[in-house]
Write a protein that holds these residues in place. Structure first.
Motif, PDB file in Angstrom:
ATOM      1  N   UNK A 142       0.837  -1.174   0.117  1.00 55.41           N
ATOM      2  CA  UNK A 142       0.052   0.019   0.030  1.00 55.41           C
ATOM      3  C   UNK A 142       0.822   1.201   0.017  1.00 55.41           C
ATOM      4  N   UNK A 143       0.593   2.109  -0.745  1.00 51.54           N
ATOM      5  CA  UNK A 143       1.414   3.322  -1.072  1.00 51.54           C
ATOM      6  C   UNK A 143       0.983   4.386  -0.021  1.00 51.54           C
ATOM      7  N   UNK A 144       1.675   5.169   0.466  1.00 46.02           N
ATOM      8  CA  UNK A 144       1.367   6.329   1.449  1.00 46.02           C
ATOM      9  C   UNK A 144       0.217   7.324   0.712  1.00 46.02           C
ATOM     10  N   UNK A 145      -0.614   7.743   1.692  1.00 45.10           N
ATOM     11  CA  UNK A 145      -1.524   8.912   1.413  1.00 45.10           C
ATOM     12  C   UNK A 145      -0.791   9.943   0.538  1.00 45.10           C
ATOM     13  N   UNK A 146      -1.374  10.380  -0.376  1.00 40.47           N
ATOM     14  CA  UNK A 146      -0.913  11.675  -1.085  1.00 40.47           C
ATOM     15  C   UNK A 146       0.048  11.346  -2.297  1.00 40.47           C
ATOM     16  N   UNK A 147       0.595  10.024  -2.208  1.00 37.22           N
ATOM     17  CA  UNK A 147       1.516   9.475  -3.343  1.00 37.22           C
ATOM     18  C   UNK A 147       0.772   9.498  -4.589  1.00 37.22           C
ATOM     19  N   UNK A 148       1.692   9.444  -5.713  1.00 42.76           N
ATOM     20  CA  UNK A 148       0.832   9.461  -7.150  1.00 42.76           C
ATOM     21  C   UNK A 148       0.243   8.046  -7.328  1.00 42.76           C
ATOM     22  N   UNK A 149       0.533   7.044  -6.863  1.00 43.01           N
ATOM     23  CA  UNK A 149       0.207   5.764  -7.113  1.00 43.01           C
ATOM     24  C   UNK A 149      -1.027   5.298  -6.218  1.00 43.01           C
ATOM     25  N   UNK A 150      -1.219   6.190  -5.120  1.00 41.72           N
ATOM     26  CA  UNK A 150      -2.225   5.448  -4.139  1.00 41.72           C
ATOM     27  C   UNK A 150      -3.658   5.487  -4.730  1.00 41.72           C
ATOM     28  N   UNK A 151      -4.233   6.167  -5.489  1.00 40.75           N
ATOM     29  CA  UNK A 151      -5.465   5.935  -6.223  1.00 40.75           C
ATOM     30  C   UNK A 151      -5.498   4.834  -7.220  1.00 40.75           C
TER      31      UNK A 151
END
Length: 247
Positions: A142-151
């Protein structure tokens, strides 16, 4: 995105259920014409193993996975970081246990049952066995919130989890029908009980969607809120209030 999330589960049901129902009717017609000669009754040992297999799949995809989805949805409105972590960990634990139970059920079916894959239950089961680990593995990255790949990660994780849960529920119904054909035992009570359970899960799923809205409308207390709204509270006061909130 929210509209798409609401429409996808119903789209799966609308697409899959008609084909399942029509195919099941054809299978019943063939069985009636042939006198069920092609479906010999299972031995007591195989009947017990089929029961255990069904229980494992119900516990995993019919109970733990939907409950895990409901729990993670509770984190949407959670502001306390400690409680948020607890919800995430509980969700992850339930999903991991669910995957392990499905794997155990898959091993049991491959080892003990005849797998001709000539019916919907076995075909759906094979598909579920193939993709059941994907959401769990994706969850660990899981990517961190706010990173490009989160969505992208969120949508992929959500669509896989939702699809697996819906397919698992459908496969439980087809499994009950297969159990009835093989053992000649009635499964009406179990079908009704499972339908009631899934109805409760669906109710809470929809209720969670509107819970915050109901609270804002003052329906719970029967009165309009008399305190200042979030827009009227200054950022400094709001930050202080959150810091003082017990967790």
């Amino acid at each position: 995105m929210e509209i798409l999330q609401k429409l996808v589960p119903f789209t799966f049901l609308l697409v899959l259920l008609p084909s399942l129902v029509s195919s099941q009717e054809q299978a019943n017609q063939v069985g009636n014409c042939t006198g069920n000669d092609n479906n010999p009754k299972l031995s007591p040992q195989l009947t017990f193993e089929a029961t255990v297999h069904g229980f494992l799949l119900w516990a995993s995809m019919g109970f733990l996975m939907p409950v895990g989805i409901l729990i993670i949805r509770m984190s949407k409105t959670e502001e306390c970081r400690r409680r948020l972590k607890i919800l995430v960990y509980v969700h992850a634990a339930l999903q991991i246990v669910s995957v392990l139970l499905v794997t155990a059920g898959a091993i049991m079916s491959i080892k003990n049952f005849e797998n001709a894959f000539n019916n919907h239950h076995q075909r759906l089961g094979l598909a579920l066995y193939g993709i059941i680990w994907l959401p769990a593995l994706i969850g660990f990255f899981r990517p961190q919130r706010g990173t490009n790949g989160r969505s992208v990660w969120f949508f992929t994780h959500w669509i896989l989890g939702t699809a697996l849960s819906l397919l698992g529920i459908i496969n439980i119904y087809t499994g009950l029908e297969a159990y009835h054909r093989k053992t000649r035992k009635s499964v009406r009570v179990w079908t009704i009980v499972f339908t009631i359970q899934i109805s409760f899960v669906a109710f809470f799923y929809l209720f969670q969607e509107k819970w915050e809205y109901i609270q804002k409308q003052g329906v719970i207390l029967g009165n309009e809120p008399t305190g200042p709204t979030n827009q009227q509270i200054s950022p400094k006061e709001k930050k202080k209030e959150l810091a003082m909130e017990p967790c």
